[in-house]
Design an enzyme around this catalytic site. Structure first.
Site, PDB file in Angstrom:
ATOM      1  N   TYR A 142      -4.035   6.550  -8.491  1.00 43.61           N
ATOM      2  CA  TYR A 142      -3.043   7.566  -8.855  1.00 43.61           C
ATOM      3  C   TYR A 142      -3.684   8.744  -9.601  1.00 43.61           C
ATOM      4  O   TYR A 142      -3.100   9.818  -9.690  1.00 43.61           O
ATOM      5  CB  TYR A 142      -1.924   6.966  -9.712  1.00 43.61           C
ATOM      6  CG  TYR A 142      -1.056   5.969  -8.976  1.00 43.61           C
ATOM      7  CD1 TYR A 142      -1.096   5.868  -7.589  1.00 43.61           C
ATOM      8  CD2 TYR A 142      -0.190   5.130  -9.651  1.00 43.61           C
ATOM      9  CE1 TYR A 142      -0.316   4.960  -6.910  1.00 43.61           C
ATOM     10  CE2 TYR A 142       0.612   4.214  -8.973  1.00 43.61           C
ATOM     11  CZ  TYR A 142       0.534   4.138  -7.607  1.00 43.61           C
ATOM     12  OH  TYR A 142       1.314   3.237  -6.940  1.00 43.61           O
ATOM     13  N   LYS A 193      -8.648  -6.459  -3.857  1.00 45.50           N
ATOM     14  CA  LYS A 193      -8.953  -6.561  -2.422  1.00 45.50           C
ATOM     15  C   LYS A 193     -10.470  -6.405  -2.239  1.00 45.50           C
ATOM     16  O   LYS A 193     -10.938  -5.409  -1.682  1.00 45.50           O
ATOM     17  CB  LYS A 193      -8.194  -5.457  -1.655  1.00 45.50           C
ATOM     18  CG  LYS A 193      -6.701  -5.672  -1.572  1.00 45.50           C
ATOM     19  CD  LYS A 193      -6.284  -6.672  -0.515  1.00 45.50           C
ATOM     20  CE  LYS A 193      -6.515  -6.141   0.879  1.00 45.50           C
ATOM     21  NZ  LYS A 193      -6.234  -7.163   1.922  1.00 45.50           N
ATOM     22  N   ASP A 226      -2.842  -8.970  -1.338  1.00 48.29           N
ATOM     23  CA  ASP A 226      -1.808  -9.182  -0.313  1.00 48.29           C
ATOM     24  C   ASP A 226      -1.341 -10.637  -0.309  1.00 48.29           C
ATOM     25  O   ASP A 226      -0.135 -10.923  -0.244  1.00 48.29           O
ATOM     26  CB  ASP A 226      -2.295  -8.748   1.077  1.00 48.29           C
ATOM     27  CG  ASP A 226      -3.630  -9.361   1.466  1.00 48.29           C
ATOM     28  OD1 ASP A 226      -4.381  -9.784   0.558  1.00 48.29           O
ATOM     29  OD2 ASP A 226      -3.930  -9.439   2.664  1.00 48.29           O
ATOM     30  N   ASP A 250       1.719  -1.761  -9.456  1.00 41.51           N
ATOM     31  CA  ASP A 250       2.970  -1.037  -9.253  1.00 41.51           C
ATOM     32  C   ASP A 250       3.850  -1.836  -8.281  1.00 41.51           C
ATOM     33  O   ASP A 250       5.045  -2.086  -8.535  1.00 41.51           O
ATOM     34  CB  ASP A 250       2.634   0.347  -8.670  1.00 41.51           C
ATOM     35  CG  ASP A 250       3.771   1.328  -8.778  1.00 41.51           C
ATOM     36  OD1 ASP A 250       4.821   0.955  -9.315  1.00 41.51           O
ATOM     37  OD2 ASP A 250       3.620   2.472  -8.305  1.00 41.51           O
ATOM     38  N   ASP A 254       7.084  -4.798  -9.119  1.00 37.24           N
ATOM     39  CA  ASP A 254       8.435  -4.582  -8.579  1.00 37.24           C
ATOM     40  C   ASP A 254       8.894  -5.783  -7.741  1.00 37.24           C
ATOM     41  O   ASP A 254      10.069  -6.158  -7.768  1.00 37.24           O
ATOM     42  CB  ASP A 254       8.484  -3.309  -7.728  1.00 37.24           C
ATOM     43  CG  ASP A 254       8.811  -2.084  -8.575  1.00 37.24           C
ATOM     44  OD1 ASP A 254       8.772  -2.196  -9.808  1.00 37.24           O
ATOM     45  OD2 ASP A 254       9.099  -1.017  -8.005  1.00 37.24           O
TER      46      ASP A 254
END
Ligand code: NAD
Length: 370
Positions: A142, A193, A226, A250, A254
């Site tokens: 970000y 990852k 993942d 992020d 959620d």
């Protein structure tokens, strides 16, 4: 008597309504327990824009920097949709995070037994769930440079974002996760990852090295992000603390949030580095939800996320673990009694207003203190 400096930034929409319920609890703790909270108040978001033309004034920023902790409500709303980008309501929160260097975002996902039926997953999968996601908040994709959209001149454009992490950033966020795990079930799962991203290779290496050097007593596991997402919805109770970067955090936080039912229930904390002299961390506590303009001013918002954010503040900024435990137990007990705001209402339960929910939690807190 200890003095504890708290800055209240209620913000916009339902922010002030939810904050008022926390203020009742603080007032009780000061009178009945000599808690010594000294309150300052400030404006943030649209309310700051209306008063000062900015999303947070320099005066209120100075108060935030001087406070032991900041309690933040929510910001935003249609009314400020057209204001210039740099003074939009969210800019107030971003400025606080940046200037206070809040690099560690703590997002607990707790499923109160009384609400297990409101989750989209089967009750046995989520009932009694208590996990904590620690997300890196100030680095990664970000913020990484270059961050560009280039016209390639052939009718195509190219967009670039940069995922970048330095060793110190991974060390300090993993240290926060390990320290928090020690106060819980002593397990950390790190998610990245490393199979496809260099930043994932370094992330895994540095987390493992930090573990070996300083936190070998904590159980550490690694998982691809993942797969972590899948495991979170398959059997979330396998986790205690999850540590991950800004982007994966992020999304995963959620996902974890939705396991628990309602937005109105979810607290969060953002912490900075410990001060070299005092060892105290700068800290901001806020509900995960926004300003909910659709229900603002009606007295029907759920104040539990805000109250639970204050419980996190008691625990992490003031070491008031017994009081934090008691406040969290009070919330669970109120829900057990079938008391509900509209957002978590179901058949056979008693629907109450924001104020009545706050009063009920405070009454339980008092009863648990007796
Ligand atoms: P929201 O979280 O404000 O609301 C989403 C839905 O959940 C709404 O239907 C709302 O009524 C409901 N809801 C949220 N909190 C609730 C509570 N405590 N009790 C009962 N119901 C609740 O998200 P949104 O509608 O996407 O955004 C509204 C505004 O809030 C926007 O301006 C957005 O930018 C802002 N926002 C601010 C923050 C923040 O301050 N940290 C976070 C998210 C959104």
């Amino acid at each position: 008597m200890a003095t504890r400096k708290l800055l209240l930034l209620p913000g916009d929409g339902i922010g002030p309504e939810a904050m008022a319920e926390v203020e009742k609890i603080i007032a009780h703790m000061n009178v009945a327990e000599g808690a010594g909270f000294v309150l300052e108040r400030g404006l943030v978001g649209g309310s700051a824009f209306d008063a000062h033309g900015v999303a947070i004034s320099e005066g209120d920023m100075a108060k935030a920097m001087a406070a032991d902790a900041v309690l933040f409500g929510a910001v935003g709303g249609e009314k400020w949709a057209g204001v210039p980008y740099e003074v939009r309501p969210e800019a107030g929160l971003l400025r606080l995070r940046k200037d206070m260097e809040l690099f560690a975002n703590l997002r607990p996902a707790i499923c109160y037994p009384a609400l297990a039926n409101s989750s989209s997953l089967r009750p046995e999968v989520v009932e009694g769930l208590d996990i904590l996601i620690v997300r890196e908040l100030t680095g990664g994709v970000y913020f990484g440079e270059p961050k560009t959209i280039t016209d390639l001149g052939n009718g195509q454009k190219r967009a670039v974002d940069t995922q970048v992490y330095d060793t110190y950033e991974i060390e300090r966020i993993s240290a926060v996760a390990f320290e928090l795990a020690r106060t819980r079930r002593n397990e950390v799962c790190s998610m990245e990852k490393h199979n496809v991203m260099k930043s994932g290779v370094l992330w895994k290496e540095v987390v493992a090295a930090t573990h070996r050097a300083r936190f070998a007593d904590v159980k550490l596991s690694h998982m691809l992000a993942d797969a972590g997402g899948m495991q979170l919805v398959r059997w979330p109770k396998q986790f205690d603390v999850i540590v991950t970067d800004n982007l994966f955090g992020d999304m995963l936080s959620d996902v974890a949030a939705m396991l628990t039912g309602s937005l109105g229930m979810l607290p969060s904390a953002s912490l900075g580095a410990p001060d070299a002299k005092t060892g105290k961390r700068k800290a901001l506590y806020e509900p995960v939800h926004g300003s909910a303009p659709d229900i603002a001013g009606q007295g029907i918002a759920n104040p539990i996320a805000m109250i639970a954010s204050f419980a996190m503040c008691l625990r992490y900024s003031f070491g008031m673990v017994a009081e934090a435990d008691r406040l969290e137990k009070a919330i669970a007990a109120v829900l057990d009694d079938g008391i509900r705001t509209a957002d978590i209402m179901s058949d056979g339960m008693t629907k109450v207003s924001t104020g009545a929910m706050g009063d009920a939690v405070l009454a339980k807190y008092k009863a648990l203190s007796a």
